[in-house]
Design a protein around this motif. Structure first.
Motif, mmCIF file in Angstrom:
data_model
loop_
_atom_site.group_PDB
_atom_site.id
_atom_site.type_symbol
_atom_site.label_atom_id
_atom_site.label_comp_id
_atom_site.label_asym_id
_atom_site.label_seq_id
_atom_site.Cartn_x
_atom_site.Cartn_y
_atom_site.Cartn_z
ATOM 1 N N GLY A 1 -25.120 19.241 5.704
ATOM 2 C CA GLY A 1 -25.860 18.495 6.709
ATOM 3 C C GLY A 1 -26.271 17.101 6.285
ATOM 4 O O GLY A 1 -27.155 16.511 6.886
ATOM 5 N N ARG A 2 -25.634 16.574 5.277
ATOM 6 C CA ARG A 2 -25.964 15.225 4.827
ATOM 7 C C ARG A 2 -25.345 14.189 5.768
ATOM 8 O O ARG A 2 -24.358 14.459 6.438
ATOM 9 C CB ARG A 2 -25.434 15.007 3.411
ATOM 10 N N PRO A 3 -25.902 12.979 5.780
ATOM 11 C CA PRO A 3 -25.327 11.916 6.618
ATOM 12 C C PRO A 3 -23.910 11.564 6.169
ATOM 13 O O PRO A 3 -23.604 11.578 4.968
ATOM 14 C CB PRO A 3 -26.262 10.730 6.402
ATOM 15 N N VAL A 4 -23.069 11.252 7.137
ATOM 16 C CA VAL A 4 -21.708 10.793 6.875
ATOM 17 C C VAL A 4 -21.431 9.581 7.756
ATOM 18 O O VAL A 4 -22.146 9.318 8.721
ATOM 19 C CB VAL A 4 -20.644 11.886 7.153
ATOM 20 N N ALA A 5 -20.380 8.869 7.415
ATOM 21 C CA ALA A 5 -19.883 7.782 8.259
ATOM 22 C C ALA A 5 -18.379 7.956 8.385
ATOM 23 O O ALA A 5 -17.725 8.500 7.492
ATOM 24 C CB ALA A 5 -20.227 6.419 7.663
ATOM 25 N N PHE A 6 -17.842 7.500 9.498
ATOM 26 C CA PHE A 6 -16.410 7.579 9.754
ATOM 27 C C PHE A 6 -15.991 6.267 10.382
ATOM 28 O O PHE A 6 -16.673 5.756 11.277
ATOM 29 C CB PHE A 6 -16.109 8.745 10.705
ATOM 30 N N GLU A 7 -14.888 5.706 9.902
ATOM 31 C CA GLU A 7 -14.475 4.387 10.375
ATOM 32 C C GLU A 7 -12.974 4.366 10.658
ATOM 33 O O GLU A 7 -12.183 4.955 9.912
ATOM 34 C CB GLU A 7 -14.833 3.349 9.306
ATOM 35 N N VAL A 8 -12.624 3.729 11.763
ATOM 36 C CA VAL A 8 -11.232 3.479 12.127
ATOM 37 C C VAL A 8 -11.142 2.005 12.485
ATOM 38 O O VAL A 8 -12.055 1.449 13.106
ATOM 39 C CB VAL A 8 -10.798 4.346 13.331
ATOM 40 N N ASP A 9 -10.044 1.363 12.069
ATOM 41 C CA ASP A 9 -9.896 -0.052 12.401
ATOM 42 C C ASP A 9 -8.431 -0.435 12.496
ATOM 43 O O ASP A 9 -7.549 0.371 12.197
ATOM 44 C CB ASP A 9 -10.606 -0.948 11.377
ATOM 45 N N ASP A 10 -8.202 -1.648 12.916
ATOM 46 C CA ASP A 10 -6.857 -2.205 12.979
ATOM 47 C C ASP A 10 -7.009 -3.719 12.990
ATOM 48 O O ASP A 10 -8.014 -4.240 13.470
ATOM 49 C CB ASP A 10 -6.136 -1.746 14.246
ATOM 50 N N HIS A 11 -6.033 -4.390 12.434
ATOM 51 C CA HIS A 11 -6.071 -5.856 12.488
ATOM 52 C C HIS A 11 -4.668 -6.422 12.359
ATOM 53 O O HIS A 11 -3.757 -5.772 11.859
ATOM 54 C CB HIS A 11 -6.987 -6.430 11.404
ATOM 55 N N ASP A 12 -4.542 -7.635 12.841
ATOM 56 C CA ASP A 12 -3.294 -8.387 12.759
ATOM 57 C C ASP A 12 -3.665 -9.754 12.193
ATOM 58 O O ASP A 12 -4.125 -10.636 12.934
ATOM 59 C CB ASP A 12 -2.665 -8.520 14.139
ATOM 60 N N PRO A 13 -3.519 -9.940 10.873
ATOM 61 C CA PRO A 13 -3.935 -11.207 10.266
ATOM 62 C C PRO A 13 -3.164 -12.414 10.796
ATOM 63 O O PRO A 13 -3.722 -13.512 10.868
ATOM 64 C CB PRO A 13 -3.690 -11.008 8.778
ATOM 65 N N ALA A 14 -1.919 -12.231 11.193
ATOM 66 C CA ALA A 14 -1.131 -13.355 11.692
ATOM 67 C C ALA A 14 -1.699 -13.893 13.007
ATOM 68 O O ALA A 14 -1.648 -15.095 13.257
ATOM 69 C CB ALA A 14 0.322 -12.934 11.885
ATOM 70 N N ARG A 15 -2.246 -13.014 13.819
ATOM 71 C CA ARG A 15 -2.819 -13.426 15.102
ATOM 72 C C ARG A 15 -4.335 -13.582 15.041
ATOM 73 O O ARG A 15 -4.955 -13.971 16.021
ATOM 74 C CB ARG A 15 -2.460 -12.407 16.180
ATOM 75 N N ALA A 16 -4.936 -13.220 13.889
ATOM 76 C CA ALA A 16 -6.392 -13.300 13.697
ATOM 77 C C ALA A 16 -7.148 -12.471 14.733
ATOM 78 O O ALA A 16 -8.123 -12.915 15.328
ATOM 79 C CB ALA A 16 -6.876 -14.740 13.692
ATOM 80 N N VAL A 17 -6.661 -11.241 14.960
ATOM 81 C CA VAL A 17 -7.324 -10.316 15.855
ATOM 82 C C VAL A 17 -7.487 -8.979 15.144
ATOM 83 O O VAL A 17 -6.748 -8.655 14.221
ATOM 84 C CB VAL A 17 -6.546 -10.111 17.179
ATOM 85 N N GLY A 18 -8.468 -8.215 15.580
ATOM 86 C CA GLY A 18 -8.668 -6.895 15.008
ATOM 87 C C GLY A 18 -9.899 -6.236 15.595
ATOM 88 O O GLY A 18 -10.634 -6.837 16.384
ATOM 89 N N TRP A 19 -10.120 -4.994 15.209
ATOM 90 C CA TRP A 19 -11.279 -4.255 15.685
ATOM 91 C C TRP A 19 -11.683 -3.222 14.647
ATOM 92 O O TRP A 19 -10.885 -2.857 13.772
ATOM 93 C CB TRP A 19 -11.022 -3.592 17.036
ATOM 94 N N SER A 20 -12.912 -2.764 14.756
ATOM 95 C CA SER A 20 -13.440 -1.735 13.869
ATOM 96 C C SER A 20 -14.443 -0.901 14.641
ATOM 97 O O SER A 20 -15.263 -1.440 15.387
ATOM 98 C CB SER A 20 -14.115 -2.382 12.658
#
Length: 138
Positions: free
Chosen positions: A68-87
């Motif tokens: 029952g301890r705290p956790v974090a979960f992360e998903v992301d994606d990015h395109d450095p050539a276009r300077a776009v991404g999300w997290s």
């Protein structure tokens, strides 16, 4: 319509966008504390409603998770050539799912350890917070 931004001028994503993006990638990173030290591991996952479900091998990771301890979960994606991404970041608590749910999810979840001889547990993260940001070239 104006898009909400944070103090770094990143677009703030809605809950629906966050859930959609979480489900758009099969691989995320699970962060948890194991014996007093932070750990981050990649896991294959699915989104079930507002929760995250993944398969883990029995061991130190699952021992730390099911307490029952705290956790974090992360998903992301990015395109450095276009300077776009999300997290997208999920903060919450994890617990093993019951046997009936485990059977339902087992077929949907891949494992990094591609052997059926190893014992797995199916784990669900119950979010307390889901946040997301998107970077777009100006």
């Amino acid at each position: 319509m104006d898009t909400a931004t944070d103090r770094h001028d990143l677009e703030v994503l809605s809950l629906q966008e966050c859930l959609s993006l979480l489900g758009s990638r099969p691989l995320g990173r699970l962060a948890y504390v194991d014996r007093g030290s932070p750990s981050i591991v990649p896991v294959n996952h699915i989104v079930d409603g507002r929760t995250i479900v993944f398969r883990a091998l029995h061991g130190a990771k699952t021992d730390a998770l099911i307490m029952g301890r705290p956790v974090a979960f992360e998903v992301d994606d990015h395109d450095p050539a276009r300077a776009v991404g999300w997290s997208v970041l999920v903060r919450g608590r994890a617990e093993p799912v019951d046997d009936e749910e485990a059977r339902r999810f087992a077929a949907e979840l891949d494992s990094w350890a591609a052997t059926t001889a190893m014992r797995h547990v199916i784990v669900r993260i119950h979010p307390e917070e889901i946040t997301g940001r998107r970077l777009r070239r100006s």
